[in-house]
Design an enzyme around this catalytic site. Structure first.
Site, short mmCIF file in Angstrom:
data_model
loop_
_atom_site.label_atom_id
_atom_site.label_comp_id
_atom_site.label_asym_id
_atom_site.label_seq_id
_atom_site.Cartn_x
_atom_site.Cartn_y
_atom_site.Cartn_z
N ASP A 1 10.40 5.65 -9.75
CA ASP A 1 10.16 6.29 -11.21
C ASP A 1 10.84 7.50 -11.36
O ASP A 1 11.43 7.95 -12.29
CB ASP A 1 8.76 6.60 -11.15
CG ASP A 1 7.56 5.61 -11.40
OD1 ASP A 1 8.39 4.34 -11.88
OD2 ASP A 1 6.46 5.46 -11.23
N SER B 1 0.84 -1.26 0.05
CA SER B 1 0.02 -0.15 0.12
C SER B 1 0.80 1.11 0.12
O SER B 1 1.56 1.44 -0.97
CB SER B 1 -1.04 -0.32 1.14
OG SER B 1 -2.22 0.64 0.80
N LYS C 1 -0.81 -4.34 -3.27
CA LYS C 1 -1.92 -3.82 -3.01
C LYS C 1 -1.90 -2.30 -3.49
O LYS C 1 -1.34 -1.44 -2.91
CB LYS C 1 -2.30 -3.68 -1.59
CG LYS C 1 -3.41 -2.83 -1.11
CD LYS C 1 -3.51 -2.98 0.54
CE LYS C 1 -4.75 -2.10 0.93
NZ LYS C 1 -4.71 -0.62 0.37
#
Length: 758
Positions: A522, A511, A537
């Site tokens: 990224d 999460s 998740k």
């Protein structure tokens, strides 16, 4: 698993829609509701309505949903198939495709049937285990027991059920019997040894590492002269049965405390979790525990309790709490009575633990008086003024590590905590920022963020934390049920830490942890190391208080529904749902081959992707790629990592073993083989990276007054010193500061390794 909770203004739109649409509900709710069944019907009505209107992707109330609810509910009631008979299941199965209709019609027939039958079967089973354990068990009989409860059938009759109980109990007592036999053999072998020799033998045999304090206690406990005669096999066999009897009696004492409302919560949750694994019903007590877990705070005396037969025992005092400060209450004390200030004390012996806790907890500044039985047998009344208690284990903590004369820092974040009721209170974002400043003041040259085993928490705090490591820009994208996409950015141009950064994750990082790792990956802001991938998740939950729909009605506390309202996406447009975040450097762990992720749950939401957000890759780390290359080269030749991977494969194989011999010689032979294999992997636990870990100056000052904190930090440092993953993270931080080897060298190295293996 902690869900990401989003209480920011934008998500109240969902709640407002539900509130607006539920106005009609009030005309159907009587002012007073008598009896649990009426409350249960109301809960069913609210659950169906809120799920239909508020869930990101609501399931249809049809036969498919009904079938899933049926399976999950029956499995939850009797997971090891030791209560229900096959005839019970046949009777229940008539409702397998009707539960959806019963929910919509507020019909409790199926629940009432299963609940009453479970209570009946549990009561009947008490005599089974007591009869079995009342006489000696024959371990020479050659038989086996299958523990694959999913595949074994339900018993056809009571005789078959009793036989299942007999074998299950025999396996438990046999294991205890063999362990006690070994202890007795060791006791005889060590009879003439000094305490120091016994300690050396224990450490060698168990592969155990003890702190100086534990070694001291071990020597003290083994200093007494033991003149007792050796125990006979009959004595050991009887003790094994008594041990199992005590365990089962304790289990039934817990079961005895569960009432209809508790079991109805199991049924409600079987409904909710079929919508997706992270949608669930929170009964009032569970909702309170959830709030405490999210904020890390509660108002009370600051003591952990446990049930011991009919008594409530203090197991631990929380550092800094009022009970800890008062220095009168101690671990091991038994609570006999509880009084609110000067009111009449109430007897709590025999009371269920949750009810005792409710009486002890209370608003800050109020008084509670505990009548306790001390460990020496004396009775004492202790007055405590309740206060806000912070659960230290919830919060971020940091340490300084030295490697080759250079200081580095590690920040451990157990969860992304926040107090939604008090925006000025501490939260994960604020605390991590403080820890970074402290580490900077200590002169560290690189930071490790450890989010292993961090199941998530607040979405807002993960955006704040990610923003500490970049100038500004998007952190995560959120998609609502309508298809609208919102980019959540870091708007603060300030960079709290612009130096080398490594994030450690594992397959239990979920999460919010995945949002942090994905964003830093990224941006190429941090090197992500750990398990092949994180949990997977990629959904956002909101907690909806069900009491808001029935204001003015005397129904009691209805609890809350935690429901999935959004999905989140990486800034590159991909999703972490099912796939998780793939580590830049894959480091095997012992759970690598076990099915434990979101992708292994049958009703998990699907993976998808959206368009990427606009963002600029971090360009202040020129040797980023080479640092990854170097780490991969080290992984190829790291014998410790190879051993961990081998251990993981072995554990996966062991996880598939379900049949155990109940014949003592065969059982011992199997255990001996396991012990021999375990010896091979003993060096994993013995591993020492020989790195020095130390607390920051402010914490050293606190430790002068708080021995508990000192012990906890010492325990943490010891675990870090056994951690090969931390060692590799430091190598990467070091490489990020220096020139690295070119990629070509890695390519040649990999080719060479493949040739050798082939």
């Amino acid at each position: 698993m902690n869900a990401i909770i989003q209480f920011m203004k934008r998500n109240y739109k969902v709640l407002l829609v539900i509130v607006a649409l539920s106005i009609g509900l009030f005309s159907f709710i009587p002012k007073t509701i008598k009896g649990d069944p009426e409350k249960d019907k109301l809960l069913l009505e609210l659950l169906a309505y809120v799920l239909e209107k508020g869930h990101y992707s609501p399931a249809a109330f049809d036969d498919k949903l009904s079938k899933g609810i049926y399976k999950d509910y029956i499995d939850a009631l009797d997971p090891s198939k030791r209560f229900f008979l096959q005839s019970d299941i046949e009777e229940f199965s008539k409702f397998e495709l009707k539960i959806d209709d019963q929910i919509l019609n507020k019909d409790l027939t199926f629940f009432d049937l299963t609940y009453s039958r479970l209570v009946q079967r549990m009561e009947e089973s008490k005599s089974y285990y007591k009869d079995i354990l009342d006489k000696p068990i024959d371990y020479t009989l050659d038989e086996t027991f299958n523990t694959d409860y999913e595949k074994i059938p339900y018993s056809n009759d009571v005789t078959a059920l009793k036989e299942k109980w007999r074998k299950q109990i025999k396996l438990s007592t046999l294991s205890t019997y063999v362990d006690k036999q070994k202890l007795e053999e060791d006791k005889i072998a060590n009879k003439n040894k000094t305490p120091q020799q016994k300690l050396a033998t224990y450490k060698t045999k168990m592969g155990a590492k003890l702190t100086p304090e534990l070694e001291k206690k071990f020597i003290e406990n083994n200093s007494k002269v033991d003149n007792d005669a050796p125990k006979s096999t009959d004595d050991i066999e009887k003790e094994s049965r008594e041990s199992t009897l005590k365990s089962l009696n304790d289990y039934y004492n817990v079961i005895k405390d569960l009432d209809r409302e508790d079991w109805f919560s199991v049924f409600i949750n079987a409904i909710a979790t079929r919508f997706d694994p992270h949608t669930s019903y929170l009964a009032p007590d569970e909702k309170e525990r959830f709030d405490v877990s999210m904020s890390g705070k509660l108002e009370g005396i600051g003591a952990r309790l446990q049930k011991k037969n009919d008594f409530t025992e203090i197991t631990e005092l929380i550092s800094g709490g009022p009970a800890w400060r008062g220095k009168e209450l101690e671990a091991g004390d038994i609570i006999l009575k509880v009084a609110q200030a000067d009111k009449e004390p109430i007897e709590v012996v025999g009371m269920r633990l949750d009810d005792v806790v409710k009486k002890i907890k209370g608003p800050k500044g109020t008084e509670v008086r505990l009548t306790v039985k001390k460990t020496d047998g004396s009775i004492k009344i202790i007055s405590i003024i309740r206060d806000e208690v912070e659960i230290e284990e919830t919060y971020a903590k940091s340490s300084i590590i030295e490697k080759d004369g250079t200081k580095y820092g590690i920040i451990n974040l157990p969860k992304f905590y926040i107090d939604f009721e008090d925006k000025n209170s501490r939260d994960a974002g604020k605390d991590v920022a403080i820890e970074i400043e402290r580490l900077k003041a200590a002169g560290v040259k690189g930071i490790i963020m450890d989010v292993r085993d961090n199941g998530g928490g607040s979405l807002r705090t993960v955006v704040d934390i990610a923003g500490l490591f970049i100038e500004q820009g998007p952190i995560v994208q959120v998609k609502s049920a309508s298809g609208a996409i919102e980019v959540l950015p870091d708007k603060d141009p300030k960079i709290q830490w612009d130096g080398p950064l490594v994030i450690m994750q594992n397959s239990f990082s979920a999460s919010a942890s995945e949002i942090l790792a994905a964003a830093m990956q990224d941006y190429k802001r941090a090197v992500i190391i750990g398990s092949k991938q994180s949990y997977g998740k990629g959904t956002v939950q909101n907690v909806i208080d069900l009491n808001q729909f029935v204001r003015g009605s005397n129904v009691g506390n209805l609890g809350a529904l935690k429901t999935t309202i959004q999905k989140f996406y990486r800034i590159n447009g991909g999703s972490t749902q099912l796939e998780g975040v793939s580590s830049d450097i894959v480091m095997p762990d012992r759970y690598a081959y076990l099915k434990m992720g979101e992708r292994d749950v049958d009703n998990a939401m699907a993976w998808d992707k959206i368009d990427a957000a606009q963002y600029n890759v971090w360009n202040k780390q020129s040797n980023f790629d080479n640092a990854i290359v170097n780490s991969k080269m080290r992984m190829l030749n790291n014998p410790q990592m190879q051993l961990v991977d081998e251990n993981a494969k072995w554990l996966d194989e062991r996880n598939k073993v379900n049949v155990y011999s109940l014949q003592i010689d065969k059982f011992k032979s199997e255990q001996k083989k396991l012990e021999e294999t375990n010896k091979k992997f003993k060096s994993i636990a013995d591993y020492n990276n020989h790195l020095p870990f130390s607390s920051l100056p402010y914490e050293l000052e606190l430790m002068k007054k708080d021995e508990t904190l000192k012990d906890k930090r010492q325990s943490w440092f010891e675990s870090l010193s056994n951690d090969v993953y931390v060692e590799e993270a430091l190598h990467i931080l070091s490489d990020l500061q220096t020139n690295s080897y070119p990629k070509k060298e890695l390519s040649n190295k990999i080719k060479k390794e493949k040739l050798i293996k082939s």
